[in-house]
Design a protein around this motif. Structure first.
Motif, PDB file in Angstrom:
ATOM      1  N   ALA A  50       0.838  -1.206   0.000  1.00 11.38           N
ATOM      2  CA  ALA A  50       0.000   0.000   0.000  1.00 11.38           C
ATOM      3  C   ALA A  50       0.869   1.252   0.000  1.00 11.38           C
ATOM      4  CB  ALA A  50      -0.920   0.000   1.215  1.00 11.38           C
ATOM      5  N   VAL A  51       1.946   1.240   0.772  1.00  7.45           N
ATOM      6  CA  VAL A  51       2.876   2.365   0.818  1.00  7.45           C
ATOM      7  C   VAL A  51       3.520   2.567  -0.561  1.00  7.45           C
ATOM      8  CG1 VAL A  51       5.101   3.135   1.770  1.00  7.45           C
ATOM      9  CG2 VAL A  51       3.321   2.269   3.290  1.00  7.45           C
ATOM     10  N   ASP A  52       3.894   1.487  -1.201  1.00  8.41           N
ATOM     11  CA  ASP A  52       4.511   1.584  -2.542  1.00  8.41           C
ATOM     12  C   ASP A  52       3.627   2.366  -3.502  1.00  8.41           C
ATOM     13  OD1 ASP A  52       6.765   0.211  -1.789  1.00  8.41           O
ATOM     14  OD2 ASP A  52       6.117  -1.700  -2.644  1.00  8.41           O
ATOM     15  N   GLY A  53       2.323   2.203  -3.379  1.00  7.65           N
ATOM     16  CA  GLY A  53       1.399   2.906  -4.261  1.00  7.65           C
ATOM     17  C   GLY A  53       1.311   4.394  -3.988  1.00  7.65           C
ATOM     18  N   LEU A  54       1.799   4.837  -2.844  1.00  5.83           N
ATOM     19  CA  LEU A  54       1.741   6.253  -2.470  1.00  5.83           C
ATOM     20  C   LEU A  54       3.016   7.010  -2.768  1.00  5.83           C
ATOM     21  CD1 LEU A  54       0.016   5.844   1.007  1.00  5.83           C
ATOM     22  CD2 LEU A  54      -1.076   6.471  -1.157  1.00  5.83           C
ATOM     23  N   VAL A  55       4.089   6.291  -3.074  1.00  2.54           N
ATOM     24  CA  VAL A  55       5.385   6.922  -3.329  1.00  2.54           C
ATOM     25  C   VAL A  55       5.370   7.631  -4.692  1.00  2.54           C
ATOM     26  CG1 VAL A  55       7.849   6.502  -3.719  1.00  2.54           C
ATOM     27  CG2 VAL A  55       6.642   5.286  -1.897  1.00  2.54           C
ATOM     28  N   ARG A  56       5.882   8.844  -4.688  1.00  3.81           N
ATOM     29  CA  ARG A  56       5.965   9.644  -5.916  1.00  3.81           C
ATOM     30  C   ARG A  56       7.437   9.907  -6.250  1.00  3.81           C
ATOM     31  NH1 ARG A  56       1.659   7.926  -6.380  1.00  3.81           N
ATOM     32  NH2 ARG A  56      -0.278   8.935  -5.804  1.00  3.81           N
ATOM     33  N   GLN A  57       7.746   9.927  -7.510  1.00  6.65           N
ATOM     34  CA  GLN A  57       9.090  10.287  -7.962  1.00  6.65           C
ATOM     35  C   GLN A  57       9.070  11.718  -8.435  1.00  6.65           C
ATOM     36  OE1 GLN A  57      10.035   7.408 -10.976  1.00  6.65           O
ATOM     37  NE2 GLN A  57      10.937   6.021  -9.491  1.00  6.65           N
ATOM     38  N   ARG A  58      10.066  12.469  -8.070  1.00 13.87           N
ATOM     39  CA  ARG A  58      10.145  13.882  -8.479  1.00 13.87           C
ATOM     40  C   ARG A  58      11.481  14.149  -9.137  1.00 13.87           C
ATOM     41  NH1 ARG A  58       5.242  15.864  -7.114  1.00 13.87           N
ATOM     42  NH2 ARG A  58       4.538  15.130  -5.148  1.00 13.87           N
TER      43      ARG A  58
END
Length: 58
Positions: A50-58
């Motif tokens: 679930a956490v993996d789905g919230l990670v964003r790359q900038r």
């Protein structure tokens, strides 16, 4: 490239927000945050997914 995550994006009423240069570093921050701010939360494989789905790359 930076990776970011906001605890509030999970629906939690929490101001936690983290950024790191590597995914591994971000994961360490998230694990420490869960232990300190959400001790009742089980940080298992389902939670990690679930956490993996919230990670964003900038």
């Amino acid at each position: 490239m930076a990776y970011t995550i906001r605890c509030a994006d999970s629906g939690a009423d929490c101001p936690g927000e983290f950024a790191a240069e590597t995914r591994e570093e971000l994961d360490r921050h998230v694990e420490m945050h869960v232990q300190m701010a959400h001790p009742d939360m089980v940080f298992d494989e389902n939670t990690k997914a679930a956490v993996d789905g919230l990670v964003r790359q900038r």
